[in-house]
Design a protein around this motif. Structure first.
Motif, PDB file in Angstrom:
ATOM      1  N   ILE A 199      12.923   1.664  -6.392  1.00 22.40           N
ATOM      2  CA  ILE A 199      13.376   3.024  -6.682  1.00 22.40           C
ATOM      3  C   ILE A 199      12.209   3.954  -6.955  1.00 22.40           C
ATOM      4  O   ILE A 199      12.169   5.091  -6.469  1.00 22.40           O
ATOM      5  CB  ILE A 199      14.301   3.026  -7.917  1.00 22.40           C
ATOM      6  N   ALA A 200      11.268   3.483  -7.771  1.00 24.19           N
ATOM      7  CA  ALA A 200      10.194   4.346  -8.257  1.00 24.19           C
ATOM      8  C   ALA A 200       8.883   3.570  -8.301  1.00 24.19           C
ATOM      9  O   ALA A 200       8.387   3.227  -9.368  1.00 24.19           O
ATOM     10  CB  ALA A 200      10.552   4.880  -9.642  1.00 24.19           C
ATOM     11  N   PRO A 201       8.289   3.272  -7.134  1.00 23.36           N
ATOM     12  CA  PRO A 201       7.063   2.467  -7.121  1.00 23.36           C
ATOM     13  C   PRO A 201       5.921   3.091  -7.917  1.00 23.36           C
ATOM     14  O   PRO A 201       5.123   2.367  -8.523  1.00 23.36           O
ATOM     15  CB  PRO A 201       6.724   2.356  -5.631  1.00 23.36           C
ATOM     16  N   ASP A 202       5.835   4.413  -7.929  1.00 21.39           N
ATOM     17  CA  ASP A 202       4.779   5.060  -8.717  1.00 21.39           C
ATOM     18  C   ASP A 202       4.941   4.756 -10.199  1.00 21.39           C
ATOM     19  O   ASP A 202       3.962   4.587 -10.924  1.00 21.39           O
ATOM     20  CB  ASP A 202       4.786   6.575  -8.493  1.00 21.39           C
ATOM     21  N   LYS A 210       3.911  -6.945  -2.863  1.00 24.65           N
ATOM     22  CA  LYS A 210       4.628  -5.800  -2.299  1.00 24.65           C
ATOM     23  C   LYS A 210       3.707  -4.611  -2.059  1.00 24.65           C
ATOM     24  O   LYS A 210       4.154  -3.501  -1.774  1.00 24.65           O
ATOM     25  CB  LYS A 210       5.806  -5.433  -3.207  1.00 24.65           C
ATOM     26  N   ASN A 211       2.391  -4.883  -2.210  1.00 19.78           N
ATOM     27  CA  ASN A 211       1.340  -3.955  -1.795  1.00 19.78           C
ATOM     28  C   ASN A 211       1.410  -2.618  -2.527  1.00 19.78           C
ATOM     29  O   ASN A 211       1.179  -1.556  -1.934  1.00 19.78           O
ATOM     30  CB  ASN A 211       1.408  -3.729  -0.276  1.00 19.78           C
ATOM     31  N   LEU A 212       1.699  -2.660  -3.835  1.00 20.95           N
ATOM     32  CA  LEU A 212       1.647  -1.428  -4.623  1.00 20.95           C
ATOM     33  C   LEU A 212       0.195  -1.014  -4.815  1.00 20.95           C
ATOM     34  O   LEU A 212      -0.642  -1.812  -5.244  1.00 20.95           O
ATOM     35  CB  LEU A 212       2.320  -1.619  -5.975  1.00 20.95           C
ATOM     36  N   LYS A 213      -0.098   0.230  -4.509  1.00 18.66           N
ATOM     37  CA  LYS A 213      -1.456   0.750  -4.608  1.00 18.66           C
ATOM     38  C   LYS A 213      -1.703   1.346  -5.989  1.00 18.66           C
ATOM     39  O   LYS A 213      -0.773   1.679  -6.709  1.00 18.66           O
ATOM     40  CB  LYS A 213      -1.688   1.823  -3.543  1.00 18.66           C
ATOM     41  N   GLY A 214      -3.000   1.485  -6.330  1.00 21.15           N
ATOM     42  CA  GLY A 214      -3.361   2.136  -7.578  1.00 21.15           C
ATOM     43  C   GLY A 214      -3.482   1.196  -8.753  1.00 21.15           C
ATOM     44  O   GLY A 214      -3.503   1.649  -9.909  1.00 21.15           O
ATOM     45  N   GLN A 269      15.942   5.656  -0.127  1.00 22.47           N
ATOM     46  CA  GLN A 269      14.868   6.593   0.161  1.00 22.47           C
ATOM     47  C   GLN A 269      13.602   6.028  -0.471  1.00 22.47           C
ATOM     48  O   GLN A 269      13.514   5.897  -1.690  1.00 22.47           O
ATOM     49  CB  GLN A 269      15.188   7.979  -0.403  1.00 22.47           C
ATOM     50  N   LEU A 270      12.639   5.673   0.356  1.00 24.62           N
ATOM     51  CA  LEU A 270      11.497   4.904  -0.093  1.00 24.62           C
ATOM     52  C   LEU A 270      10.325   5.802  -0.475  1.00 24.62           C
ATOM     53  O   LEU A 270      10.237   6.958  -0.056  1.00 24.62           O
ATOM     54  CB  LEU A 270      11.079   3.932   1.007  1.00 24.62           C
ATOM     55  N   GLY A 271       9.433   5.259  -1.289  1.00 32.05           N
ATOM     56  CA  GLY A 271       8.266   6.019  -1.708  1.00 32.05           C
ATOM     57  C   GLY A 271       7.368   6.403  -0.558  1.00 32.05           C
ATOM     58  O   GLY A 271       6.538   7.311  -0.682  1.00 32.05           O
ATOM     59  N   THR A 272       7.507   5.734   0.566  1.00 26.59           N
ATOM     60  CA  THR A 272       6.701   6.041   1.749  1.00 26.59           C
ATOM     61  C   THR A 272       7.190   7.277   2.479  1.00 26.59           C
ATOM     62  O   THR A 272       6.575   7.707   3.451  1.00 26.59           O
ATOM     63  CB  THR A 272       6.751   4.846   2.718  1.00 26.59           C
ATOM     64  N   GLY A 273       8.313   7.836   2.035  1.00 26.78           N
ATOM     65  CA  GLY A 273       8.911   8.962   2.746  1.00 26.78           C
ATOM     66  C   GLY A 273       9.897   8.521   3.803  1.00 26.78           C
ATOM     67  O   GLY A 273      10.553   9.351   4.440  1.00 26.78           O
TER      68      GLY A 273
END
Length: 760
Positions: free
Chosen positions: A368-371, A418-422, A693-697
């Protein structure tokens, strides 16, 4: 014929407007904060921003964890800080206020509710005794109250910074999991401002003292006041300093002027002036409805990341969106409010507890909210850098409890695969290894790994060390998580060590032990390597009676203390299946596919499965590993039908910071994560169409053809127009966007039976 045509036209128009009206309903209107509030669910029912620091709501005596109890229970007041869905001892319940009418001559202003209205972002009640209406909404760090008094009444308010949840009837400085009063202070700063603090220690995590500061502002002037200390009232004394006794104030705003009193209460963990600044920055106005609207919009943006087909039944919409909502109440974002150290990194508190949330809550937040999940993990690393260990359970700015493994490892591994960046994964690996290699030196219940020395020497934790059974298998999985990250970062020697240690669960697998027709169980073993059929009853140092240990026994509270058990909150039947990284090996050791099927059938049909217990979360999907996803779907649908609904008792156990709710939300979509691994199991959805709706747009749609109560088996599937024969899907396939179409049939098919889920 003309009448028929006219009728059809009218019907079409009516249907059009009904569909249009339904389509215009905001998703937050389907959230019902009362779902799961009664019984064992214990969810927080008051208003909250996503991961919001402030959570105002009524307190119905000092006993409930979330503060709230259903009518006709009385209300003692409204506190500003709460938790949601937790077990164990209560925490928080700080800075309580209570409206009343009458003389400023008594501290207790307990009242009974005549009515109550609860929805996302908003709470309302009217008290029987005085007909005062209280409405509440909130910002991130500021509570907003609108209190309406009857025309004939005076307007009074109690502020009680000495109140807290879980207060024992008699002060007991050694009481386990009971909060203990340390101090409070109050000062009437002006005719429209009051400030102070509450200092409390203990509670669920037996933590050190934490301080909640407040600054209250009123839109009407105080006309009279009384303060108190240690139960004694003082006229015309505007301040009561902290001397280790409870303090508070009774305020009057008179009878004249408008009947509506608005109150803003800023909260801070740093200082009263910071609490005041939180008001000035966040809610500089007096528009209650504007604060409510802002809160609703924050939730709407998040909930809109998953949309359901318009014809989804109302109950399902309520259950699903309330599940998402519950998942994003905790942990709590206290960035900029950390009293322990200062930096610009994220700071989150109330990890309550990662043992509960790593399986479903964290993976759902990632979708839902990867950030936000990146922030949460960076906050965990921030805690590691300053406190020395990753959190497992944390509350009131202090680590504690550890219930089983060092499960922050699973959360980090899940983000990594899951390749979360940052996220600094090299730093994360160091933190994970610290958990796995450095004993916490007497702090085993707060952080790190208890029994680590024995685990490293023997390859298991022997009976006699608290929670030896589930710690052994949890550490084995956490070691697998470390191996996963190490391999991805090309640290091959670390990978080799930890992938080997991930098999340590086998050292407690008693292969020839039979129970209820199944063979092979995780069972107690002493330090010399001998299996224990009989173990000591109780904790006596003199007499040592024993009892026979079997895979169906739940030790606590009957045989030993709650934390001294071999398996925490479970039995060997549950934990022997809780090997999420090595299920094919469990299948083999159980005697192969048919024996494992019979084992699962026995588990559910003889009610050895505990729907409310996190170690059993993965069990209903385990038929996937023997090529029978249809049986997994059957189990899941039956469990939901029999245990979940949209009522106040709609959750079968503690929600545990959204763990139970996120389990439900995943299964309603037809997906289920195996946390720490990069795939989701595919089951029959309860919802015909779900769009993420994914964080990738990009977006990913899960749609069904012919789904009904009778046509509940997946006959075939298409992924982006191509045949898809696996009953699992990679995270990268979802975030790349596209559509998974599931064609349903009335009988099981061969779909998903041959390409089994990945192995380690």
């Amino acid at each position: 014929m003309k009448l028929r045509i006219k009728y059809l036209i009218i019907l079409t128009i009516l249907v059009f407007f009904v569909v249009r009206i339904n389509a215009q309903n905001p998703l937050h209107s389907y959230v019902d904060p009362v779902i799961g509030s009664e019984g064992d669910g214990r969810v927080f029912i008051g208003p909250s921003c996503p991961f919001g620091m402030v959570k105002p709501s009524p307190d119905c005596t000092v006993n409930p964890n979330s503060g709230w109890l259903p009518m006709p229970k009385e209300v003692t007041g409204f506190s500003q800080v709460h938790v949601s869905g937790t077990g164990g001892g209560p925490k928080y319940g700080n800075i309580q206020i209570m409206p009343f009418s009458g003389e400023l001559n008594k501290i207790d202003q307990t009242s009974f509710r005549e009515e109550e209205n609860v929805k996302l972002g908003y709470y309302e009640t009217v008290f029987k005794e005085n007909q005062i209406k209280t409405e509440i909404t909130t910002g991130e760090k500021v509570s907003f109250y609108r209190m309406t008094y009857p025309k004939t009444s005076t307007k009074e308010l109690k502020i009680d910074p000495g109140f807290f949840l879980g207060e024992p009837e008699q002060p007991d400085p050694d009481a386990r999991e009971a909060q203990q009063f340390v101090g409070s202070q109050i000062e009437i700063v002006s005719d429209t401002e009051v400030r102070g603090y509450s200092r409390i220690r203990g509670g669920w995590n037996n933590g050190r003292a934490y301080t909640v500061y407040f600054w209250a502002v009123f839109d009407q002037p105080i006309t009279n006041y009384v303060t108190w200390k240690d139960g004694k009232l003082f006229q015309n004394e505007p301040a009561q300093f902290d001397s280790g006794k409870k303090t508070g104030a009774l305020l009057s705003f008179g009878k004249e002027g408008k009947r509506e009193l608005n109150i803003k209460i800023g909260i801070s963990f740093l200082s009263s002036l910071k609490a005041k600044n939180n008001i000035e920055v966040e809610v500089p106005h007096w528009d209650f409805n504007n604060v409510l609207s802002d809160l609703e919009n924050k939730w709407e943006q998040l909930l809109n990341r998953i949309t359901l087909s318009p014809d989804t039944p109302e109950d399902y919409k309520k259950m699903f969106y309330t599940g998402l909502y519950h998942t994003m109440i905790m942990p709590v974002d206290r960035t900029g409010e950390n009293p322990l150290w200062t930096n610009d990194e994220p700071y989150y508190d109330d990890f309550y507890c990662i043992w509960d949330t790593f399986r479903t809550s964290s993976p759902l937040i990632t979708l839902i909210a990867p950030d936000r999940e990146v922030e949460i993990i960076n906050a965990m690393l921030n805690i590691y850098k300053r406190d020395g260990y990753l959190p497992e359970g944390r509350s009131g700015n202090e680590n504690g409890r550890t219930q089983g493994g060092s499960n922050a490892e699973t959360v980090i591994a899940d983000a990594f695969v899951k390749n979360l960046k940052g996220i600094d994964y090299e730093l994360a690996l160091k933190a994970m290894i610290k958990d796995a290699e450095v004993p916490p030196g007497g702090n085993e219940e707060k952080e790190g790994r208890g029994g680590l020395k024995e685990y490293l020497e023997l390859g298991y934790i022997p009976y006699g060390i608290d929670r030896a059974g589930n710690r052994t298998i949890d550490y084995a999985y956490n070691d697998y998580n470390i191996a996963t990250v190490a391999k991805g970062l090309n640290h091959n020697a670390i990978y080799d060590r930890y992938i080997k240690q991930s098999e340590n669960w086998k050292n407690l697998w008693r292969a020839n032990y039979e129970n209820n027709g199944s063979k092979g169980f995780i069972m107690p073993k002493d330090a010399s390597g001998s299996w224990l059929d009989d173990v000591v009853f109780g904790e006596s140092k003199i007499q040592k009676p024993t009892f026979k240990y079997t895979p169906t026994i739940t030790e606590s509270p009957w045989y030993v203390c709650h934390w001294c058990v071999f398996f925490y909150e479970g039995t060997s039947w549950e934990y022997s299946l809780s090997i999420p990284h090595d299920i094919p090996e469990v299948v083999a050791r159980s005697g192969g596919n048919m024996a494992f099927k019979n084992r699962l059938d026995t588990f559910f049909e003889k009610e050895l499965y505990d729907v409310s217990n996190e170690p059993s979360f993965l069990a209903p999907t385990m038929y996937h590993w023997i090529g029978r996803p249809d049986l997994s779907s059957d189990r899941i649908r039956a469990i939901i039908k029999n245990n979940f609904n949209s009522s106040s008792k709609g959750l079968p156990g503690n929600d545990d910071s959204g763990a139970m709710s996120s389990w439900l939300a995943f299964h309603m979509m037809g997906l289920y994560p195996n946390a720490g691994q990069p795939y989701y199991l595919i089951n029959t959805p309860l919802i015909k169409e779900t769009t993420l709706q994914l964080g990738t747009g990009k977006s990913f749609k899960i749609s069904t053809k012919n789904l009904s109560d009778k046509k509940k088996y997946i006959k075939s599937a298409l992924l982006n127009g191509k045949p898809y024969n696996k009953a699992w899907i990679l995270h990268e396939d979802i975030v790349s966007g596209g559509e998974l179409i599931l064609e349903m049939a009335s009988k099981p098919s061969t779909w998903g039976t041959t390409m089994l889920p990945p192995i380690k």
